[in-house]
Design a protein around this motif. Structure first.
Motif, mmCIF file in Angstrom:
data_model
loop_
_atom_site.group_PDB
_atom_site.id
_atom_site.type_symbol
_atom_site.label_atom_id
_atom_site.label_comp_id
_atom_site.label_asym_id
_atom_site.label_seq_id
_atom_site.Cartn_x
_atom_site.Cartn_y
_atom_site.Cartn_z
ATOM 1 N N ALA A 60 16.224 62.111 -10.924
ATOM 2 C CA ALA A 60 16.699 61.681 -9.607
ATOM 3 C C ALA A 60 15.527 61.289 -8.714
ATOM 4 N N GLY A 61 14.414 62.028 -8.799
ATOM 5 C CA GLY A 61 13.226 61.681 -8.017
ATOM 6 C C GLY A 61 12.664 60.323 -8.406
ATOM 7 N N LEU A 62 12.632 60.066 -9.715
ATOM 8 C CA LEU A 62 12.152 58.764 -10.181
ATOM 9 C C LEU A 62 13.073 57.635 -9.726
ATOM 10 N N GLY A 67 14.304 53.290 -5.723
ATOM 11 C CA GLY A 67 14.999 52.797 -4.528
ATOM 12 C C GLY A 67 14.034 52.436 -3.413
ATOM 13 N N VAL A 68 13.035 53.286 -3.192
ATOM 14 C CA VAL A 68 12.014 52.997 -2.172
ATOM 15 C C VAL A 68 11.241 51.734 -2.565
ATOM 16 N N SER A 69 10.892 51.636 -3.838
ATOM 17 C CA SER A 69 10.172 50.450 -4.318
ATOM 18 C C SER A 69 11.013 49.187 -4.141
ATOM 19 N N GLY A 70 12.292 49.304 -4.417
ATOM 20 C CA GLY A 70 13.198 48.173 -4.206
ATOM 21 C C GLY A 70 13.239 47.750 -2.742
ATOM 22 N N HIS A 71 13.176 48.733 -1.851
ATOM 23 C CA HIS A 71 13.130 48.431 -0.418
ATOM 24 C C HIS A 71 11.867 47.638 -0.093
ATOM 25 N N PHE A 72 10.734 48.051 -0.680
ATOM 26 C CA PHE A 72 9.497 47.309 -0.449
ATOM 27 C C PHE A 72 9.571 45.890 -1.008
ATOM 28 N N VAL A 73 10.282 45.700 -2.117
ATOM 29 C CA VAL A 73 10.463 44.353 -2.664
ATOM 30 C C VAL A 73 11.129 43.460 -1.615
ATOM 31 N N LEU A 74 12.202 43.958 -1.043
ATOM 32 C CA LEU A 74 12.888 43.176 -0.010
ATOM 33 C C LEU A 74 11.991 42.937 1.202
ATOM 34 N N LEU A 75 11.247 43.963 1.591
ATOM 35 C CA LEU A 75 10.353 43.837 2.739
ATOM 36 C C LEU A 75 9.300 42.758 2.492
ATOM 37 N N PHE A 76 8.642 42.839 1.331
ATOM 38 C CA PHE A 76 7.581 41.868 1.067
ATOM 39 C C PHE A 76 8.120 40.468 0.775
ATOM 40 N N LEU A 77 9.308 40.371 0.215
ATOM 41 C CA LEU A 77 9.905 39.044 0.038
ATOM 42 C C LEU A 77 10.210 38.419 1.397
ATOM 43 N N SER A 78 10.656 39.238 2.300
ATOM 44 C CA SER A 78 10.921 38.727 3.650
ATOM 45 C C SER A 78 9.623 38.297 4.332
ATOM 46 N N VAL A 79 8.598 39.147 4.229
ATOM 47 C CA VAL A 79 7.296 38.805 4.816
ATOM 48 C C VAL A 79 6.736 37.555 4.141
ATOM 49 N N ALA A 80 6.930 37.434 2.810
ATOM 50 C CA ALA A 80 6.421 36.276 2.071
ATOM 51 C C ALA A 80 7.092 34.989 2.543
ATOM 52 N N ALA A 81 8.382 35.054 2.745
ATOM 53 C CA ALA A 81 9.089 33.856 3.218
ATOM 54 C C ALA A 81 8.609 33.482 4.621
#
Length: 146
Positions: A60-62, A67-81
């Motif tokens: 569950a921790g992994l 999930g946190v990493s997935g959040h960063f994906v969205l964050l950096f994709l938004s920043v990248a755009a």
């Protein structure tokens, strides 16, 4: 009429009392053995539940990390755009590279977390020994050994 004692009737109560004492001792022994068996099964179940709980917690921790990493994906994709529109290639592409790295991290954590959760065994030893109890109570302990 003779007043001689009836030996047959006086022997029966003595034999019955001895038999009752023997049955009482046997019943006490069986009850004690059953109580010991139940305590041992509970201890085994606790140990297995603790081990399974630890594995489930790790999985569950992994997955939470994924999930946190997935959040960063969205964050950096938004920043990248955003940065990609502001600059020709420089900052935008660098943000996409960071987002790609986070996507890889999220994928690795998700795969590892899923495999950890699949490796949780439950309570196999407890289940196995509990299945042997009915035969053992009948005196046929080895019937369930296969």
């Amino acid at each position: 009429m003779s007043h001689a004692p009836d030996l047959g009737s006086s022997a029966a109560p003595g034999a019955g009392a001895g038999q009752r004492e023997g049955l009482g001792e046997l019943f006490s022994s069986v009850t004690e053995d059953l109580s010991t068996l139940v305590r041992q099964e509970i201890a085994l179940a606790k140990a297995e539940a603790t081990q399974s709980g630890k594995r489930a917690g790790k999985g569950a921790g992994l997955l939470a990390g994924a999930g946190v990493s997935g959040h960063f994906v969205l964050l950096f994709l938004s920043v990248a755009a955003w940065w990609g529109l502001g600059e020709v290639i420089g900052r935008g592409w660098s943000a996409l590279v960071v987002a790609a790295v986070w996507a890889v991290v999220a994928a690795v954590l998700a795969v590892r977390g899923r495999s950890e959760l699949r490796a949780v065994r439950g309570l196999p030893d407890t289940t196995s020994t509990l299945q042997k109890v009915p035969s053992a109570l009948k005196g046929h302990e080895e019937e369930n050994h296969r």
